[in-house]
Design a protein around this motif. Sequence first.
Motif, short mmCIF file in Angstrom:
data_model
loop_
_atom_site.label_atom_id
_atom_site.label_comp_id
_atom_site.label_asym_id
_atom_site.label_seq_id
_atom_site.Cartn_x
_atom_site.Cartn_y
_atom_site.Cartn_z
N ALA A 46 0.60 -1.21 -0.03
CA ALA A 46 -0.01 0.26 -0.37
C ALA A 46 0.65 1.37 0.43
O ALA A 46 2.19 1.32 0.73
CB ALA A 46 -1.08 0.13 0.81
N ILE A 47 0.36 2.34 -0.96
CA ILE A 47 1.23 3.29 -1.23
C ILE A 47 0.53 4.62 -0.59
O ILE A 47 -0.68 4.53 -1.04
CB ILE A 47 1.82 3.88 -2.76
CG1 ILE A 47 1.40 3.50 -3.90
CG2 ILE A 47 3.10 2.22 -2.19
CD1 ILE A 47 2.11 4.31 -4.83
N SER A 48 1.29 5.50 -0.55
CA SER A 48 0.49 6.78 -0.66
C SER A 48 1.19 7.82 -0.66
O SER A 48 2.65 7.96 -0.56
CB SER A 48 -0.22 7.28 0.79
OG SER A 48 0.64 7.18 2.31
N TRP A 49 1.06 9.25 -1.45
CA TRP A 49 1.83 10.48 -2.12
C TRP A 49 0.67 12.14 -2.12
O TRP A 49 -0.29 11.90 -1.33
CB TRP A 49 2.22 10.30 -3.64
CG TRP A 49 1.29 10.31 -3.97
CD1 TRP A 49 0.37 11.47 -5.08
CD2 TRP A 49 0.17 9.23 -4.80
NE1 TRP A 49 -1.02 10.89 -5.66
CE2 TRP A 49 -0.83 10.26 -5.52
CE3 TRP A 49 -0.08 7.99 -4.81
CZ2 TRP A 49 -1.92 8.65 -6.38
CZ3 TRP A 49 -0.94 7.10 -5.54
CH2 TRP A 49 -2.02 7.41 -6.36
N GLN A 50 2.00 12.41 -1.67
CA GLN A 50 1.94 13.88 -1.93
C GLN A 50 2.24 14.99 -2.43
O GLN A 50 3.60 14.57 -2.34
CB GLN A 50 1.38 14.57 -0.63
CG GLN A 50 1.25 15.82 0.17
CD GLN A 50 0.94 16.63 1.45
OE1 GLN A 50 -0.17 16.01 1.90
NE2 GLN A 50 2.28 16.88 1.96
N GLY A 51 2.76 15.89 -3.54
CA GLY A 51 2.65 16.94 -4.50
C GLY A 51 3.11 17.82 -4.15
O GLY A 51 1.90 18.58 -3.59
N VAL A 52 3.81 18.66 -3.35
CA VAL A 52 3.69 19.91 -3.08
C VAL A 52 5.14 20.93 -4.20
O VAL A 52 6.40 20.23 -4.31
CB VAL A 52 4.74 20.13 -1.70
CG1 VAL A 52 5.23 21.36 -0.95
CG2 VAL A 52 3.81 19.72 -0.49
N ASP A 53 4.34 22.45 -4.41
CA ASP A 53 5.47 23.00 -5.08
C ASP A 53 6.49 23.44 -4.59
O ASP A 53 6.00 24.09 -3.46
CB ASP A 53 3.93 23.56 -5.81
CG ASP A 53 4.96 24.80 -6.92
OD1 ASP A 53 5.52 24.91 -6.93
OD2 ASP A 53 4.13 25.34 -7.80
N MET A 54 7.36 23.25 -5.43
CA MET A 54 8.29 24.06 -4.30
C MET A 54 9.08 25.09 -4.80
O MET A 54 9.90 25.85 -5.20
CB MET A 54 9.72 22.81 -4.74
CG MET A 54 9.47 21.08 -4.70
SD MET A 54 9.60 21.52 -2.34
CE MET A 54 10.88 22.39 -1.91
N GLY A 55 8.79 25.60 -6.39
CA GLY A 55 8.80 27.01 -6.75
C GLY A 55 9.87 26.62 -8.04
O GLY A 55 9.80 25.85 -7.95
#
Length: 251
Positions: free
Chosen positions: A150-159
Amino acid sequence: MRKGKIVALVIALALILGGELYLFARCSREDMPVPAPLSGAPAQAQTTSPVSETMPPAPAYTAPAGYTSPPAYTAPPATQPPLETAPPTQPPATATPEPTATPEPTATPEPTATPQPTAPPTDPPATAAPGTVVSSGSAVSSTGTNLNLAISWQGVDMGGGTTRYTVSGSIQSYSLQVISEPVTVSLGGYSTTVSGSAINVADDSYAVTSLFTASLDVPTGTTGDLSATWNFQGSYSGVSLPTVTATGYVG
């Protein structure tokens, strides 16, 4: 007028010449000896003195007052009239052909372009401020056994046009003993590989064990399947599982 003067001059010269001839003849007769009378001529004739003929003197020509003798007429030298020279024969005039007007090419009307429908303006994609979460999700593998990833992800804008995805994975299983094996995370052609944790589940009960955490930087706006592949290299419940993969879509 000139001809009359010439005639008068000729007459005057003739009169002068005639007078001179007359005086010359008279003088010549007086100087000549009288010839002796012929024999047998009457004595009276011999004793008679000869009668001298006396001619009246020729009247001297006196030119009227104011008259000037015209100069002696000199006939002009005979001049032959110039020979008439035939005018040069001109070549027959040749009519110059008038230039023929070249017809101008008729311009072919260009086809009128059919106006293409104008696409409505599209709004530029919204740009998230740095530190903003732009994507998140989760997914579970399907091995057909009681062992899954099982996986989970989160994308964050780094600029700067970069988004960082942080992916975490765990193993769902019952009794399981495995050593550390690598896990590869990929998205849109970008990937990273980390080492998975060793797992030791001794009890015959269901357990969720943490396997890995990885970070993957991709260009902002990247979409596609995000997958995590665990290099299991074993079998579970009689099923061979070389790898276990969990996949979810990032839009």
